[in-house]
Design a protein around this motif. Sequence first.
Motif, PDB file in Angstrom:
ATOM      1  N   ASP A 155       0.822  -1.219   0.000  1.00 27.51           N
ATOM      2  CA  ASP A 155       0.000   0.000   0.000  1.00 27.51           C
ATOM      3  C   ASP A 155       0.857   1.270   0.000  1.00 27.51           C
ATOM      4  O   ASP A 155       0.338   2.381   0.060  1.00 27.51           O
ATOM      5  CB  ASP A 155      -0.975   0.012   1.187  1.00 27.51           C
ATOM      6  N   ILE A 156       2.174   1.077  -0.075  1.00 31.61           N
ATOM      7  CA  ILE A 156       3.077   2.236  -0.105  1.00 31.61           C
ATOM      8  C   ILE A 156       3.619   2.429  -1.522  1.00 31.61           C
ATOM      9  O   ILE A 156       4.105   1.485  -2.130  1.00 31.61           O
ATOM     10  CB  ILE A 156       4.262   2.022   0.876  1.00 31.61           C
ATOM     11  N   THR A 157       3.516   3.648  -2.029  1.00 31.55           N
ATOM     12  CA  THR A 157       4.105   3.970  -3.326  1.00 31.55           C
ATOM     13  C   THR A 157       5.266   4.929  -3.082  1.00 31.55           C
ATOM     14  O   THR A 157       5.121   5.907  -2.347  1.00 31.55           O
ATOM     15  CB  THR A 157       3.070   4.683  -4.227  1.00 31.55           C
ATOM     16  N   VAL A 158       6.405   4.616  -3.699  1.00 30.54           N
ATOM     17  CA  VAL A 158       7.545   5.523  -3.557  1.00 30.54           C
ATOM     18  C   VAL A 158       7.461   6.566  -4.664  1.00 30.54           C
ATOM     19  O   VAL A 158       7.463   6.235  -5.841  1.00 30.54           O
ATOM     20  CB  VAL A 158       8.886   4.762  -3.645  1.00 30.54           C
ATOM     21  N   VAL A 159       7.361   7.816  -4.271  1.00 32.72           N
ATOM     22  CA  VAL A 159       7.246   8.900  -5.244  1.00 32.72           C
ATOM     23  C   VAL A 159       8.639   9.393  -5.648  1.00 32.72           C
ATOM     24  O   VAL A 159       8.896   9.673  -6.811  1.00 32.72           O
ATOM     25  CB  VAL A 159       6.403  10.066  -4.662  1.00 32.72           C
ATOM     26  N   ALA A 160       9.532   9.483  -4.677  1.00 32.97           N
ATOM     27  CA  ALA A 160      10.900   9.959  -4.960  1.00 32.97           C
ATOM     28  C   ALA A 160      11.852   9.515  -3.857  1.00 32.97           C
ATOM     29  O   ALA A 160      11.435   9.334  -2.706  1.00 32.97           O
ATOM     30  CB  ALA A 160      10.915  11.473  -5.066  1.00 32.97           C
TER      31      ALA A 160
END
Length: 227
Positions: free
Chosen positions: A130-135
């Motif tokens: 459920d975690i998205t790495v944006v940067a």
Amino acid sequence: MGQTMTKEENNQKELVKEFLGGENEEETVERLMSFNTLMMRYRSAIREVTTKLQVLDDELSLYGDRNPIESIQSRIKKPVSIAEKLGRMGLPVTVEAIEKNLNDVAGIRVICPFIDDIYKVANMLTCQDDITVVAVKDYIKNPKPNGYRSYHMIVEIPVFFSDCKKPMRVEVQIRTVAMDFWASLEHQIKYKKNVPEHDTLIQELKECAETIAATDEKMQNLRRRIE
Ligand code: GTP
Ligand code: MG
């Protein structure tokens, strides 16, 4: 009663007024409500991510015999800093602009004992579905010119509210106790620009950062030899 406001409090009041002041009272109230809602959502996102980190720390300290996390701090960016940053970016100070353009309204700082704990914690967190790495900015592998070291990530997490699910962004800074020590002191010193030996001080701060980094490496090797 009768307390005088500090300069910062006054500035903050002015900015909030400018920021939230609508054409009429109704509009002002509406803007205030949507600002408060957004800040509540960021606080909730901080809770979600903090809980994930605490769960990992809890589990790992049960199976290993030490904690990969020394401490967790968090903060919500102050209205005055939000307004300043949007101003610098040439953007209007609105709730929409905050949500769209600022990645660091919700901030979490994770302090780890050793350098390898940083990467372990970062990986375990970002592996979760459920975690998205944006940067990611790895200022450990690529330290800033002034010597600053830390592992920075912007992550996005869905947060469930009464009638909607919102993806919320959180800035996670992960660093060792030693890196945190340097960053805290450097932060206190760097704003004093009008001192005579400014350049020498910058150079010496950088040397301190390098000494600290070498010590971090040494401590990690020591631990590996003992384990
Ligand atoms: P900001 O506009 O400050 O948010 O910077 P940015 O968007 O370029 O992001 P970056 O990842 O470089 O830095 C974000 C945060 O890391 C800062 O707000 C500080 O908390 C910390 N940081 C970055 N550089 C330094 C530094 O040189 N010294 C210290 N003490 N902290 C730093
Ligand atoms: Mg920032």
